[in-house]
Design a protein around this motif. Structure first.
Motif, short mmCIF file in Angstrom:
data_model
loop_
_atom_site.label_atom_id
_atom_site.label_comp_id
_atom_site.label_asym_id
_atom_site.label_seq_id
_atom_site.Cartn_x
_atom_site.Cartn_y
_atom_site.Cartn_z
N LYS A 1 47.89 -30.28 -22.23
CA LYS A 1 47.57 -31.60 -21.69
C LYS A 1 48.71 -32.11 -20.82
O LYS A 1 48.48 -32.71 -19.77
CB LYS A 1 47.26 -32.58 -22.81
CG LYS A 1 45.91 -32.37 -23.44
CD LYS A 1 45.66 -33.43 -24.51
CE LYS A 1 44.30 -33.30 -25.13
NZ LYS A 1 44.06 -34.37 -26.12
N ARG B 1 49.21 -33.11 -16.46
CA ARG B 1 49.84 -34.24 -15.75
C ARG B 1 50.48 -33.78 -14.44
O ARG B 1 50.58 -34.56 -13.50
CB ARG B 1 50.85 -34.92 -16.65
CG ARG B 1 50.15 -35.61 -17.83
CD ARG B 1 51.12 -36.22 -18.79
NE ARG B 1 51.80 -37.34 -18.15
CZ ARG B 1 52.83 -37.96 -18.68
NH1 ARG B 1 53.32 -37.58 -19.84
NH2 ARG B 1 53.39 -38.97 -18.06
N VAL C 1 46.43 -35.39 -13.89
CA VAL C 1 45.42 -35.72 -14.90
C VAL C 1 46.15 -36.27 -16.12
O VAL C 1 46.88 -35.55 -16.79
CB VAL C 1 44.56 -34.49 -15.28
CG1 VAL C 1 43.55 -34.85 -16.36
CG2 VAL C 1 43.85 -33.93 -14.04
N ARG C 2 45.96 -37.57 -16.34
CA ARG C 2 46.64 -38.24 -17.46
C ARG C 2 46.16 -37.72 -18.80
O ARG C 2 45.12 -37.09 -18.90
CB ARG C 2 46.40 -39.75 -17.38
CG ARG C 2 47.12 -40.38 -16.21
CD ARG C 2 46.73 -41.82 -16.08
NE ARG C 2 45.44 -41.89 -15.38
CZ ARG C 2 44.90 -42.99 -14.91
NH1 ARG C 2 45.49 -44.15 -15.10
NH2 ARG C 2 43.75 -42.96 -14.28
N ARG C 3 46.94 -38.04 -19.84
CA ARG C 3 46.62 -37.57 -21.18
C ARG C 3 45.59 -38.43 -21.89
O ARG C 3 44.83 -37.93 -22.70
CB ARG C 3 47.90 -37.51 -22.03
CG ARG C 3 48.68 -36.27 -21.81
CD ARG C 3 49.77 -36.04 -22.83
NE ARG C 3 49.63 -36.81 -24.03
CZ ARG C 3 50.49 -37.73 -24.45
NH1 ARG C 3 51.57 -37.97 -23.77
NH2 ARG C 3 50.29 -38.39 -25.57
N TRP D 1 41.65 -39.52 -18.55
CA TRP D 1 41.78 -38.17 -17.99
C TRP D 1 40.55 -37.79 -17.20
O TRP D 1 40.64 -37.14 -16.16
CB TRP D 1 42.06 -37.13 -19.09
CG TRP D 1 40.85 -36.79 -19.91
CD1 TRP D 1 40.46 -37.37 -21.07
CD2 TRP D 1 39.86 -35.79 -19.62
NE1 TRP D 1 39.29 -36.79 -21.54
CE2 TRP D 1 38.90 -35.81 -20.66
CE3 TRP D 1 39.70 -34.87 -18.58
CZ2 TRP D 1 37.80 -34.96 -20.68
CZ3 TRP D 1 38.60 -34.02 -18.61
CH2 TRP D 1 37.67 -34.07 -19.65
N ALA E 1 44.02 -28.85 -17.51
CA ALA E 1 43.78 -30.12 -18.20
C ALA E 1 42.33 -30.29 -18.62
O ALA E 1 42.04 -30.79 -19.71
CB ALA E 1 44.20 -31.29 -17.30
#
Length: 146
Positions: free
Chosen positions: A26, A30, A34-36, A40, A77
């Protein structure tokens, strides 16, 4: 430094943090923007963001853009969250990155990478070198054969 080398270095730094395999993957996402957290999916749907611009990828996975590091990390991700089978289907049928295209091959590499990390076959400490061997080395004399 090219984008593939920067991607490998980012992976090395992440491996040093001692995250679980899932968190490691994950966090790698980033790199592709792509945020956690729960957002996301919006990042993934919008294509993430190109934090590591540049080239340096092997010809077989190079689509002649500066976004292959983002593509790899973003696919990682998504795959860690929804699985390889669905990720493969989405890249082929929604993104239209067929298996014979550079992007299709890069997506397949990202999906394989997730499976290897999650299963423990590929240790985090070896992940950066896996990327260097499999994805990097677009220039002659890189020391890695296609």
């Amino acid at each position: 430094m090219d984008a593939c080398a920067a991607l490998a270095e980012s992976i090395e730094r992440l491996a040093e943090r001692g995250y679980s395999n899932r968190r490691f993957l994950k966090e790698l996402g980033r790199v592709g923007g792509v945020r956690r957290g729960p957002l996301w999916i919006t990042d993934a749907a919008s294509g993430g963001s190109n934090r590591l611009r540049g080239r340096g990828f092997r010809a077989r996975v190079d689509d002649d853009t500066d976004g292959q590091a983002r593509h790899f990390a973003g696919t990682v991700a998504v795959t860690v969250r929804i699985g390889g089978r669905l990720s493969g289907w989405l890249t082929t049928h929604v993104l239209r990155d067929g298996p014979g295209t550079a992007d299709g091959r890069l997506s397949a590499e990202a999906i394989e990478f997730v499976g290897l990390i999650r299963s423990g076959v590929l240790e985090q400490a070896d992940a950066a070198n896996w990327v260097r061997r499999r994805l990097c080395g677009a220039g002659a004399g890189s020391g890695f054969g296609d």
